[in-house]
Write a protein that holds these residues in place. Structure first.
Motif, PDB file in Angstrom:
ATOM      1  N   GLY A   1       5.899  -0.208  -1.022  1.00 50.56           N
ATOM      2  CA  GLY A   1       4.878  -1.245  -0.814  1.00 50.56           C
ATOM      3  C   GLY A   1       3.475  -0.661  -0.918  1.00 50.56           C
ATOM      4  O   GLY A   1       2.573  -1.271  -1.492  1.00 50.56           O
ATOM      5  N   HIS A   2       3.320   0.546  -0.377  1.00 44.72           N
ATOM      6  CA  HIS A   2       2.017   1.225  -0.425  1.00 44.72           C
ATOM      7  C   HIS A   2       1.633   1.526  -1.891  1.00 44.72           C
ATOM      8  O   HIS A   2       0.518   1.232  -2.318  1.00 44.72           O
ATOM      9  CB  HIS A   2       2.135   2.521   0.384  1.00 44.72           C
ATOM     10  N   TYR A   3       2.585   2.060  -2.653  1.00 44.21           N
ATOM     11  CA  TYR A   3       2.290   2.420  -4.046  1.00 44.21           C
ATOM     12  C   TYR A   3       2.055   1.179  -4.898  1.00 44.21           C
ATOM     13  O   TYR A   3       1.154   1.154  -5.730  1.00 44.21           O
ATOM     14  CB  TYR A   3       3.434   3.239  -4.675  1.00 44.21           C
ATOM     15  N   LEU A   4       2.899   0.144  -4.666  1.00 52.73           N
ATOM     16  CA  LEU A   4       2.765  -1.075  -5.469  1.00 52.73           C
ATOM     17  C   LEU A   4       1.395  -1.726  -5.206  1.00 52.73           C
ATOM     18  O   LEU A   4       0.694  -2.112  -6.143  1.00 52.73           O
ATOM     19  CB  LEU A   4       3.904  -2.046  -5.130  1.00 52.73           C
ATOM     20  N   SER A   5       1.017  -1.811  -3.923  1.00 55.21           N
ATOM     21  CA  SER A   5      -0.274  -2.427  -3.589  1.00 55.21           C
ATOM     22  C   SER A   5      -1.406  -1.637  -4.245  1.00 55.21           C
ATOM     23  O   SER A   5      -2.360  -2.214  -4.786  1.00 55.21           O
ATOM     24  CB  SER A   5      -0.513  -2.432  -2.083  1.00 55.21           C
ATOM     25  N   PHE A   6      -1.285  -0.322  -4.196  1.00 52.63           N
ATOM     26  CA  PHE A   6      -2.313   0.526  -4.790  1.00 52.63           C
ATOM     27  C   PHE A   6      -2.403   0.283  -6.307  1.00 52.63           C
ATOM     28  O   PHE A   6      -3.496   0.161  -6.865  1.00 52.63           O
ATOM     29  CB  PHE A   6      -1.996   1.987  -4.445  1.00 52.63           C
ATOM     30  N   MET A   7      -1.236   0.183  -6.954  1.00 51.48           N
ATOM     31  CA  MET A   7      -1.250  -0.036  -8.411  1.00 51.48           C
ATOM     32  C   MET A   7      -1.851  -1.394  -8.764  1.00 51.48           C
ATOM     33  O   MET A   7      -2.606  -1.512  -9.729  1.00 51.48           O
ATOM     34  CB  MET A   7       0.164   0.097  -8.975  1.00 51.48           C
ATOM     35  N   VAL A   8      -1.517  -2.425  -7.965  1.00 54.87           N
ATOM     36  CA  VAL A   8      -2.063  -3.769  -8.231  1.00 54.87           C
ATOM     37  C   VAL A   8      -3.581  -3.742  -8.049  1.00 54.87           C
ATOM     38  O   VAL A   8      -4.334  -4.299  -8.852  1.00 54.87           O
ATOM     39  CB  VAL A   8      -1.387  -4.835  -7.320  1.00 54.87           C
ATOM     40  N   CYS A   9      -4.054  -3.057  -6.988  1.00 55.31           N
ATOM     41  CA  CYS A   9      -5.500  -2.915  -6.751  1.00 55.31           C
ATOM     42  C   CYS A   9      -6.176  -2.313  -7.979  1.00 55.31           C
ATOM     43  O   CYS A   9      -7.183  -2.823  -8.473  1.00 55.31           O
ATOM     44  CB  CYS A   9      -5.753  -1.911  -5.618  1.00 55.31           C
TER      45      CYS A   9
ATOM     46  N   ALA B   1      -5.515  -4.934  -1.618  1.00 57.91           N
ATOM     47  CA  ALA B   1      -6.189  -3.930  -0.766  1.00 57.91           C
ATOM     48  C   ALA B   1      -5.719  -4.077   0.684  1.00 57.91           C
ATOM     49  O   ALA B   1      -5.545  -3.081   1.392  1.00 57.91           O
ATOM     50  CB  ALA B   1      -7.706  -4.091  -0.870  1.00 57.91           C
ATOM     51  N   LEU B   2      -5.494  -5.331   1.113  1.00 61.30           N
ATOM     52  CA  LEU B   2      -4.956  -5.534   2.471  1.00 61.30           C
ATOM     53  C   LEU B   2      -3.531  -4.989   2.557  1.00 61.30           C
ATOM     54  O   LEU B   2      -3.121  -4.442   3.576  1.00 61.30           O
ATOM     55  CB  LEU B   2      -4.977  -7.027   2.831  1.00 61.30           C
ATOM     56  N   GLY B   3      -2.790  -5.128   1.436  1.00 66.49           N
ATOM     57  CA  GLY B   3      -1.425  -4.575   1.374  1.00 66.49           C
ATOM     58  C   GLY B   3      -1.441  -3.062   1.521  1.00 66.49           C
ATOM     59  O   GLY B   3      -0.621  -2.481   2.234  1.00 66.49           O
ATOM     60  N   VAL B   4      -2.394  -2.401   0.846  1.00 66.59           N
ATOM     61  CA  VAL B   4      -2.518  -0.938   0.955  1.00 66.59           C
ATOM     62  C   VAL B   4      -2.792  -0.560   2.406  1.00 66.59           C
ATOM     63  O   VAL B   4      -2.159   0.349   2.959  1.00 66.59           O
ATOM     64  CB  VAL B   4      -3.662  -0.406   0.057  1.00 66.59           C
ATOM     65  N   LEU B   5      -3.720  -1.302   3.013  1.00 72.16           N
ATOM     66  CA  LEU B   5      -4.099  -1.000   4.399  1.00 72.16           C
ATOM     67  C   LEU B   5      -2.907  -1.214   5.342  1.00 72.16           C
ATOM     68  O   LEU B   5      -2.578  -0.345   6.163  1.00 72.16           O
ATOM     69  CB  LEU B   5      -5.284  -1.873   4.817  1.00 72.16           C
ATOM     70  N   GLY B   6      -2.249  -2.373   5.193  1.00 72.90           N
ATOM     71  CA  GLY B   6      -1.126  -2.705   6.083  1.00 72.90           C
ATOM     72  C   GLY B   6       0.000  -1.685   5.968  1.00 72.90           C
ATOM     73  O   GLY B   6       0.488  -1.168   6.980  1.00 72.90           O
ATOM     74  N   THR B   7       0.406  -1.373   4.733  1.00 72.63           N
ATOM     75  CA  THR B   7       1.508  -0.413   4.557  1.00 72.63           C
ATOM     76  C   THR B   7       1.071   0.984   4.986  1.00 72.63           C
ATOM     77  O   THR B   7       1.871   1.754   5.516  1.00 72.63           O
ATOM     78  CB  THR B   7       2.004  -0.400   3.097  1.00 72.63           C
ATOM     79  N   GLY B   8      -0.221   1.300   4.759  1.00 72.59           N
ATOM     80  CA  GLY B   8      -0.740   2.614   5.191  1.00 72.59           C
ATOM     81  C   GLY B   8      -0.640   2.755   6.706  1.00 72.59           C
ATOM     82  O   GLY B   8      -0.170   3.773   7.218  1.00 72.59           O
ATOM     83  N   ILE B   9      -1.055   1.688   7.416  1.00 71.65           N
ATOM     84  CA  ILE B   9      -0.994   1.731   8.888  1.00 71.65           C
ATOM     85  C   ILE B   9       0.468   1.845   9.348  1.00 71.65           C
ATOM     86  O   ILE B   9       0.798   2.628  10.246  1.00 71.65           O
ATOM     87  CB  ILE B   9      -1.701   0.493   9.492  1.00 71.65           C
ATOM     88  N   LEU B  10       1.356   1.076   8.685  1.00 72.53           N
ATOM     89  CA  LEU B  10       2.778   1.155   9.048  1.00 72.53           C
ATOM     90  C   LEU B  10       3.318   2.576   8.856  1.00 72.53           C
ATOM     91  O   LEU B  10       4.103   3.071   9.659  1.00 72.53           O
ATOM     92  CB  LEU B  10       3.596   0.186   8.178  1.00 72.53           C
ATOM     93  N   ARG B  11       2.875   3.230   7.776  1.00 71.35           N
ATOM     94  CA  ARG B  11       3.359   4.604   7.523  1.00 71.35           C
ATOM     95  C   ARG B  11       2.842   5.562   8.596  1.00 71.35           C
ATOM     96  O   ARG B  11       3.561   6.450   9.032  1.00 71.35           O
ATOM     97  CB  ARG B  11       2.925   5.067   6.132  1.00 71.35           C
ATOM     98  N   VAL B  12       1.588   5.371   8.997  1.00 68.62           N
ATOM     99  CA  VAL B  12       1.035   6.247  10.038  1.00 68.62           C
ATOM    100  C   VAL B  12       1.824   6.050  11.340  1.00 68.62           C
ATOM    101  O   VAL B  12       2.238   7.010  11.988  1.00 68.62           O
ATOM    102  CB  VAL B  12      -0.462   5.950  10.287  1.00 68.62           C
ATOM    103  N   LEU B  13       2.058   4.781  11.702  1.00 66.95           N
ATOM    104  CA  LEU B  13       2.617   4.500  13.025  1.00 66.95           C
ATOM    105  C   LEU B  13       4.134   4.658  13.106  1.00 66.95           C
ATOM    106  O   LEU B  13       4.650   5.160  14.106  1.00 66.95           O
ATOM    107  CB  LEU B  13       2.229   3.081  13.465  1.00 66.95           C
ATOM    108  N   TYR B  14       4.856   4.202  12.056  1.00 69.22           N
ATOM    109  CA  TYR B  14       6.319   4.134  12.197  1.00 69.22           C
ATOM    110  C   TYR B  14       7.121   4.816  11.085  1.00 69.22           C
ATOM    111  O   TYR B  14       8.260   5.196  11.307  1.00 69.22           O
ATOM    112  CB  TYR B  14       6.777   2.662  12.246  1.00 69.22           C
ATOM    113  N   PHE B  15       6.586   4.888   9.863  1.00 70.43           N
ATOM    114  CA  PHE B  15       7.456   5.284   8.746  1.00 70.43           C
ATOM    115  C   PHE B  15       7.004   6.570   8.059  1.00 70.43           C
ATOM    116  O   PHE B  15       7.333   6.800   6.910  1.00 70.43           O
ATOM    117  CB  PHE B  15       7.525   4.145   7.707  1.00 70.43           C
ATOM    118  N   GLY B  16       6.219   7.358   8.748  1.00 68.68           N
ATOM    119  CA  GLY B  16       5.722   8.590   8.128  1.00 68.68           C
ATOM    120  C   GLY B  16       6.212   9.817   8.872  1.00 68.68           C
ATOM    121  O   GLY B  16       7.338   9.843   9.380  1.00 68.68           O
TER     122      GLY B  16
END
Ligand code: HEM
Length: 164
Positions: A20-28, A62-77
Motif C-alpha cells: 500500500g505504501h509503495y502503490l500510494s507513492f507510485m500513484v503520487c 499522498a494521504l495513502g502514503v502517510l497512512g500506510t507510513g504511520i501504520l508501518r511505524v506503529l504496527y507493521f515495521g
C-alpha cells in the motif's frame, strides 16, 4: 490439515501494508508528472479539468502514503523506536511535509478554478502563474524522487545511533 503458513503469520499483513505504501507513492509520482505536463498558460477546459483531477488523485494518494507510513511505524515495521531514533526518519518526514506544504499552492489555485469552470468559463492562467506552478511541481517531483533514498537508508538502519 495444514494451513498455509503465510495466512497465519503477520508476514502477509506486513507485506500488504508495505505494498500500500509503495502503490500510494507510485500513484503520487505519476499524478505529479502528469499534472506537470498539463500545466500551460490559458489551458483549454479539458486540460484545466485534468489538472484538477490529477491534483485530487495526488492528494488522496499522498494521504495513502502517510497512512500506510504511520501504520508501518506503529504496527507493521521494525518497531517504532527503530525509526524514531533515526534522524534520517525525521528527514524523511520533513521532506514529505515540505512537499505537502508546497502542494498547497497548486491545490488552492485549482480550488479557485472551480468557480469559473462551473460557470462554463476558463480559468485565467497567466504565463507567470504557469511558470510558478511548473517550478513548484518540479520541486515536488524531485522531493518524491529523493524520499525513497532516505527510506532505503533508514530501512537498513543507516543513521541510527550506535548502541553501547
Ligand atoms: C510521513 C510519511 C512517511 C512515513 C511515516 C513513512 C514510513 C515508512 C516506514 C516505517 C517504512 C518501513 C521501513 C522498513 O522496512 O523498516 C517505509 C519504507 C519506505 N518508504 Fe516510507 N514513509 C513515509 C513517506 C514516504 C514517502 C513520501 C515515500 C516516497 C516518496 C516513501 C517511500 C518509502 C519506500 C520506498 C520504502 C521502502 C524502503 C526499503 O525497504 O528499502 N515513504 N516508510
Amino acid at each position: 490439515m495444514t494451513s498455509l503458513p503465510l495466512l497465519d503469520s503477520p508476514v502477509l499483513s506486513r507485506a500488504l501494508v508495505a505494498y500500500g505504501h509503495y502503490l500510494s507513492f507510485m500513484v503520487c509520482f505519476a499524478a505529479l508528472v502528469l499534472e506537470r505536463r498539463l500545466i500551460r498558460p490559458q489551458p483549454d477546459r479539458r486540460d484545466a479539468i485534468w489538472m484538477v483531477i490529477t491534483d485530487i488523485v495526488y492528494g488522496i494518494a499522498a494521504l495513502g502514503v502517510l497512512g500506510t507510513g504511520i501504520l508501518r511505524v506503529l504496527y507493521f515495521g521494525q518497531g517504532s523506536a527503530f525509526y524514531t531514533e533515526n534522524p534520517l526518519f525525521w528527514w524523511k518526514v520533513g521532506a514529505y511535509l515540505t512537499v505537502g506544504t508546497l502542494s498547497l499552492y497548486p491545490t488552492i489555485t485549482y480550488i479557485l478554478w472551480a468557480i469559473p469552470l462551473r460557470k462554463g468559463e476558463l480559468p485565467q492562467v497567466s504565463e507567470s502563474l504557469a511558470t510558478r506552478l511548473k517550478w513548484i511541481l518540479n520541486v515536488e517531483i524531485l522531493g518524491f524522487a529523493l524520499i525513497p533514498l532516505l527510506a532505503a537508508l533508514m530501512a537498513r538502519g543507516v543513521g541510527r545511533p550506535l548502541l553501547g
